[in-house]
Enzyme design. Structure first.
Site, mmCIF file in Angstrom:
data_model
loop_
_atom_site.group_PDB
_atom_site.id
_atom_site.type_symbol
_atom_site.label_atom_id
_atom_site.label_comp_id
_atom_site.label_asym_id
_atom_site.label_seq_id
_atom_site.Cartn_x
_atom_site.Cartn_y
_atom_site.Cartn_z
ATOM 1 N N ASP A 194 1.102 -1.400 -0.005
ATOM 2 C CA ASP A 194 -0.175 0.080 0.020
ATOM 3 C C ASP A 194 0.796 1.218 0.101
ATOM 4 O O ASP A 194 1.542 1.450 1.053
ATOM 5 C CB ASP A 194 -1.009 -0.077 1.183
ATOM 6 N N GLU A 220 -1.616 -0.866 -3.955
ATOM 7 C CA GLU A 220 -2.765 -0.220 -3.384
ATOM 8 C C GLU A 220 -2.409 1.343 -3.523
ATOM 9 O O GLU A 220 -1.075 1.840 -3.101
ATOM 10 C CB GLU A 220 -3.165 -0.622 -2.177
ATOM 11 N N GLU A 246 -10.596 3.229 -0.936
ATOM 12 C CA GLU A 246 -10.801 3.451 0.445
ATOM 13 C C GLU A 246 -10.915 5.033 0.367
ATOM 14 O O GLU A 246 -11.696 5.584 1.323
ATOM 15 C CB GLU A 246 -9.652 3.125 1.119
ATOM 16 N N HIS A 296 -12.249 -2.125 1.918
ATOM 17 C CA HIS A 296 -11.296 -1.382 2.802
ATOM 18 C C HIS A 296 -11.849 -1.397 4.337
ATOM 19 O O HIS A 296 -12.811 -1.132 4.181
ATOM 20 C CB HIS A 296 -11.080 -0.145 2.240
HETATM 21 MG MG LIG Z 1 -4.939 1.544 1.806
#
Ligand SMILES: [Mg+2]
Length: 379
Positions: A194, A220, A246, A296
């Site tokens: 991420d 991500e 998200e 998420h």
């Molecule tokens: Mg994230």
């Protein structure tokens, strides 16, 4: 049946000085969110969560939704999202409005489930689902210099077979973090990274190419969520799937991600995307276009329970058997009592299997004493 009471409950917790943790964008010491409790005339209680600061959520619910929701039949839940786009017309597209819609929607579905004695995932569609694969969200950036490998070792010891780690603060550090994570997880585990939107496309691509040897299931938010052209650029230059969602909310934002194939995986948050009703629309659009859905979760136990019910409802289309990529649910491994204490029976990811609660509604019971412990607007 009608709604007789709606209450917003802001909750928060603070890490001690020096214990801040976070992502490539910075450290945080406070975790806060807003629970929402709805009661009906027959005494049924539903819970939801707005991924929004308490006073903002409370004011938004009071100003824009209290009058509408009081007296509402919970079974009219799906009219709420439509109304949010038409009634507070000029404000419906705001993140705080949609966070409050999410909380109300989830609480109403909780009530519907309790009324018909079915878990929400059986109401949203799909087959009976007993278990999901949790993935550990871990290797956060920390304020104090902690050893890099400890969190991922902990995840392995807990039995996780999948993990997502934080990167995005520089090429060398990215490669080192991924190398350590893969070494400790072993070759068979699923590994995601991420970047929290901290890069320009060129930087994201450089890291993506260097870490591809470690078999990365998704990258991500390689670039900021608003930077759709940046997503396209990264996507055209790497082979690893890209995930985002998200920071997005509402059907229209997700439609752009899905229609234009900006990402390979969408990640709605049930405390922000618009709730179960909107998440179902998003999942329908995504699976129709063969884009994967992986919710998420950066929420309290309530938002987590909602994500689990939602994940359990998502169609595996186009896969019918031997699904090559099992549905995974994010399981934050950072210290957060709002996740671990407010449910009477906390969700348990140990052993790499997450049981989907089969009780009615969200399938969880809220520990009111724990909620009061973290409530910020007492007295
Ligand atoms: Mg994230």
């Amino acid at each position: 049946m009608e709604v007789t009471k709606i209450e917003t409950i802001p909750i928060a917790t603070k890490l001690p000085e020096g214990r801040g943790m976070g992502d490539s964008r910075g450290f945080g010491r406070t975790r806060e969110t807003t629970l929402l409790r709805i009661e009906t005339d027959d005494g049924t209680i539903g819970w939801g969560e707005a991924f929004a600061p308490g006073r903002i959520a409370a004011a938004t619910v009071d100003e824009l939704f209290r009058e509408t929701v009081l007296g509402m039949d919970p079974f009219d839940v799906e009219s709420l999202a439509d109304r949010s786009y038409t009634d507070p017309y000029h404000f419906g597209g705001s993140v705080f409005v949609q966070s409050c819609v999410s909380a109300i929607d989830v609480a109403l579905w909780d009530i519907i489930g309790k009324t018909v004695d079915r878990p929400v995932h059986r109401l949203l569609g799909g087959e009976e689902c007993r278990t999901l694969t949790p993935y550990a969200s871990t290797m956060y950036f920390t304020e104090a210099n902690r050893s890099l490998d400890r969190p991922i070792r902990d995840a392995v010891e807990e039995g996780f077979t999948a993990a997502k780690i934080k990167i995005g603060s520089g090429f060398q550090d990215d490669v080192e973090r991924v190398r350590i994570a893969r070494e400790i997880l072993g070759d068979d585990a699923t590994l995601m990274v991420d970047m929290n939107g901290n890069y320009r496309p060129r930087q994201a691509v450089k890291t993506a190419k260097a870490i591809a040897q470690y078999d990365i299931t998704w990258i991500e938010e390689p670039v900021p969520p608003e930077n759709e052209s940046g997503y396209r650029e990264v996507k055209s230059r790497i082979d690893t799937p890209i995930a985002a969602g998200e920071a997005h909310y509402g059907r229209f934002a997700f439609k752009r991600l899905i229609d234009d194939r900006v990402v390979d995986i969408v990640q709605p948050n049930l405390g922000r995307c618009g709730g179960f009703s909107e998440a179902r629309l998003i999942a329908d659009m995504a699976t129709t276009e063969n884009v994967a859905v992986r919710p998420h979760v950066w929420n309290s136990g309530i938002g987590m329970a909602a994500a689990v019910q939602f994940a359990a409802s998502v169609s595996s289309y186009p896969h019918t058997r031997n699904v090559p990529e099992p549905m995974m649910v994010e399981f934050d491994r950072s210290e957060n009592p709002l996740r671990s204490e407010i449910l009477e029976t906390p969700l348990d990811p140990s052993g790499g299997v997450l049981d989907v609660p089969q009780g009615p509604g969200l399938g969880v019971s809220v520990d009111r004493n724990a909620v009061e412990r973290y409530r910020t607007n007492r007295g």
